[in-house]
Design a protein around this motif. Sequence first.
Motif, short mmCIF file in Angstrom:
data_model
loop_
_atom_site.label_atom_id
_atom_site.label_comp_id
_atom_site.label_asym_id
_atom_site.label_seq_id
_atom_site.Cartn_x
_atom_site.Cartn_y
_atom_site.Cartn_z
N LEU A 3 0.86 -1.18 0.00
CA LEU A 3 0.00 0.00 0.00
C LEU A 3 0.90 1.23 0.00
CD1 LEU A 3 -3.08 0.61 0.13
CD2 LEU A 3 -2.80 0.95 2.59
N LEU B 87 -1.91 0.95 -5.04
CA LEU B 87 -1.39 -0.39 -4.79
C LEU B 87 -0.19 -0.68 -5.69
CD1 LEU B 87 -4.61 -2.60 -4.54
CD2 LEU B 87 -3.11 -1.94 -2.66
N PHE C 148 -8.51 -5.51 -0.78
CA PHE C 148 -7.68 -4.33 -1.00
C PHE C 148 -8.55 -3.10 -1.26
CE2 PHE C 148 -4.10 -7.25 -2.64
CZ PHE C 148 -3.48 -7.26 -1.40
N GLN D 172 -8.34 0.31 0.96
CA GLN D 172 -8.09 1.64 0.40
C GLN D 172 -9.25 2.59 0.67
OE1 GLN D 172 -6.72 0.08 -3.69
NE2 GLN D 172 -5.57 1.98 -3.43
#
Length: 535
Positions: free
Chosen positions: A402, A466, A449, A453
């Motif tokens: 990240l 990413l 993911f 985020q």
Amino acid sequence: MNESNVMKSEINRRRTFAIISHPDAGKTTLTEKLLLYGGALDLAGSVTAKKKQRETSSDWMELEKKRGISVSSTVLQFEYNGYRFNLLDTPGHKDFSEDTYRVLMAVDAVVMVIDAGKGIESQTLKLFEVCRQRGVPIFTFMNKMDRPAKSPLELIDQLESVLNIHAYPINWPLESGPFFKGVYDRLRSEVHLFEKTPGGAYRAPVSVRDLTDKQVKDVISDDAYTEILEELEMLDIAHEKFDLEAVHEGQMTPVFFGSATNNFGIELLLERFLEFSQPPAPRKAGGETVPLEGPFFSGFVFKIQTNMNPKHRDRMVFIRVCSGKFERDMMVTNSRTGRNVRLSNTHNLFGQQRETLDEAYAGDVISCITNADLRIGDTLSTKKGLAFNEIPRFAPECFAYLVNHSPSAQKAFRKGLDHLLAEDIVQSFWPAQEQSPIPLLGAVGTLQFDVLQYRMKNEYGVDTTLDVKPWTALRWVDPSVSEETVKKVISYDSAYGEDDCGRMVILFRNNWSLQYFSEKNKEITLHSSPAALPE
């Protein structure tokens, strides 16, 4: 009534269960309607609600409301007919199967929702296998019977052939789709007629003995009537008798038909669930079976959620009570760290709403706001040295770093990442060959993911990107293998490192490279879950 009898009575009236399904099968809608019958809601929400309609209580996260799916497990507690229900609404999306697995470790039964128009779907199969591994009793609800559906015989056959479980239809549908007329209760010989009205009402059950052929045929066509009689006769001949013991062992599933959206068949399901389900069962800690009545309190952490109240940046820990009586301000020991933890800020939850919880019994789910060093799988007990068996992790299949591109947001970035990693939204690893100040993140699916985020942006004000890595498989290395041994055989399509607990792992580009590595290096034992590692 003395204290011992009070405890037994309280434990016996607990029912802790989860609802599982493939996405869009109607799981969250069914959850809302169960809450409606429990008196916990005045008006059930709709997952696809319009702006003026009520949002679902179980989908409290903003992302869930936007996408119309559940991506976090929610605990909902309510009373019904003198029983206390702890209902755990689970994520339906396959990318969150690990979160669902943890929830299934905390329940005593499962309601499996199947879209009658689609039948068994891939995610249903995966979650079902988890239930079978634990021997959890499974109740099946064939949903959306008021829409075009597969034939009920085909649905039952799918249950038995695909899931390899005996299916016993408790009730049987009277047609389907726009012609859906209700269900026939096979055990009570009663007909429940469906009448689609605002609010989803249905007519009172009528005993089949008091229902003449003419009355039935006024509702059902001649052809449908003949077909239903033939199907019922076939079920009586071909299927086993109802076996409650087999239900409790997870070998037979009672099957119900209905429509969650139109509120038909929900009360029938709820009443029979109470009739057929069991109170909490004793849990094992190592080789020891922990008695429900104590005399000590024990439980384990199966979920952590930060920022349920964004104004206070709180950290909510969910604990399944396994034995004894919980009392607020109780001091317990974390078996992993050996440290004492005071459970003071405890609550009952209803989605995002909460009320102070003063006491709880085996089978209950406690939610506690705390900053103590607690992780998923930790055992908390007033008896030192007690540790429930570890909750297995899934091996990730997607890996990425990240990236924060704003130096001014670095403090918020690290804080947000630390908080969200504590929830186990994704797993974290430290590859030996990469000198990164932040961990490599591993996820079962890419939607994990997306949620990470989204929450970094929405809850911590940090925009991220990413840096996706090529690994698609990971295995834990047996602790008997040294780092030097692993380092010698690592090639271009693999890498080694540690997980967040310091256990050695190897990452692979694909399953082929994993298989090739295993065949060439038989002296290195690999495990698909850290729970399989020898102690």
